[in-house]
Design an enzyme around this catalytic site. Sequence first.
Site, PDB file in Angstrom:
ATOM      1  N   GLN A 181      29.253  48.636  30.261  1.00 59.20           N
ATOM      2  CA  GLN A 181      30.334  49.323  30.838  1.00 59.20           C
ATOM      3  C   GLN A 181      31.900  48.752  30.666  1.00 59.20           C
ATOM      4  O   GLN A 181      33.030  48.903  31.190  1.00 59.20           O
ATOM      5  CB  GLN A 181      29.776  49.394  32.107  1.00 59.20           C
ATOM      6  CG  GLN A 181      28.733  50.159  32.133  1.00 59.20           C
ATOM      7  CD  GLN A 181      29.588  52.054  32.004  1.00 59.20           C
ATOM      8  OE1 GLN A 181      30.561  51.923  32.452  1.00 59.20           O
ATOM      9  NE2 GLN A 181      28.321  53.231  31.363  1.00 59.20           N
ATOM     10  N   SER A 201      28.195  49.522  23.620  1.00 59.37           N
ATOM     11  CA  SER A 201      27.876  50.749  22.626  1.00 59.37           C
ATOM     12  C   SER A 201      28.539  51.233  22.883  1.00 59.37           C
ATOM     13  O   SER A 201      29.240  51.504  23.400  1.00 59.37           O
ATOM     14  CB  SER A 201      27.094  51.782  23.394  1.00 59.37           C
ATOM     15  OG  SER A 201      26.284  53.020  23.091  1.00 59.37           O
ATOM     16  N   CYS A 329      21.518  58.885  33.231  1.00 54.93           N
ATOM     17  CA  CYS A 329      20.261  58.548  32.814  1.00 54.93           C
ATOM     18  C   CYS A 329      18.922  59.156  33.569  1.00 54.93           C
ATOM     19  O   CYS A 329      18.166  59.159  33.284  1.00 54.93           O
ATOM     20  CB  CYS A 329      19.967  57.210  32.530  1.00 54.93           C
ATOM     21  SG  CYS A 329      21.270  56.788  31.429  1.00 54.93           S
TER      22      CYS A 329
END
Length: 387
Positions: A181, A201, A329
């Site tokens: 993040q 990511s 999630c």
Amino acid sequence: MGRLIYLDNNATTQMAPEVINAISEAQSVVYGNASSMHSFGREANKLVEDARSNIASLLECSTDEITFTSGASEANNTVFMIAKSLIEKKGSGRIVTTTIEHPSIIETVKYLKENGIHVDQVPVARDGRIKIDELKKLMGPDVVLVSVMTGNNETGAIQPIAEVSEIAHSYGALFHTDATQAIGKIKVSCKDWNLDYLSCSGHKFYGPKGVGILFAKKGVPFMPFVHGGEQEHGRRAGTYNTISIYGTGIAAKLAQENLDEENRRLWKMREALREGILKTVPHVVVNGCQDQQFCLPGTLDVSFENVEGESILLMLDMNGIAVSTGSACATGSLEPSYVLLAGGLDVELAHGSIRFSFGRFNTMEDVEYVLEVLPPIIERLRAISTR
Ligand code: PMP
């Protein structure tokens, strides 16, 4: 369709136009297997290596310390499995992590505990930051790995990574941070923070989905999580996702170029929304850190008393505004966020929480629109609330 405002950038981001252009051009001409020796392979390999050098530059590390994976989840799993192997080989040892990590760590910890690995989890304070004293109490010479995330996906709380890294190393432990993040929002440096491992990511910083990055410092233990071919020098098997890796490299370059401006812009929008909500909606609690230096600039998590977060989310969605309750999630479970509960937030308030997360393509007009739409929604929901 009316106005559409995407305020769920911590779940994922849209690709930058520069990334879309680059990969659209490349994908029609570059299709070789990046491991093949012929010219088609070499052309594909060049795209992968270009990306690797952009990413190494962004993370302040060298190119041979980067391994591409399918995502940060896989990178996190790889690191924890390395620690498991080390503990099993030695016949003793422990992992220390926190109570607020992403599910790709929290669930891995559950799996490891079920399989006889000792893992301790450091608690956090109300502001979402870990209790350093508690971390110190948990440390000992038997700790093999310490893993603490850089910035939290829900509260935005930034952890004192350099300090934690030093504590871990002073006990001879390896140190890992999940910086998924934080990349592109604050400066992240493998060198300055003396990291052994880092996960992130591409889809969180305007790159394509399905590309993860695992930094492993030269010389640290490494065991592959995905076994098979010799890609990534045997560290991660599987044919290269060439085009998406290439796109991630373009995104990394943009992230590096725009870092300071992006940080300022995101914080401004976040603060305008926070101030606007506090002015127009009574009985709200702002979760996580309020101090700019300890807060991811685009993240605002707010609890609304006497309202269900899911109801707010759906009403905002009907008005074209996309937000999230808890982490994406965990959505679907209707369980209150474990991250907010870990910070000591009351269960009722945790049920009424909404995360707004800003990104590169949001503007101040988006904030104004949310501030028009949100207060009457909360008022209506409170009027029909049975809580
Ligand atoms: N760690 C954090 C902090 C995240 O926010 C996410 C994505 N929600 C992940 C890991 C997992 O990333 P990926 O989707 O690439 O597996």
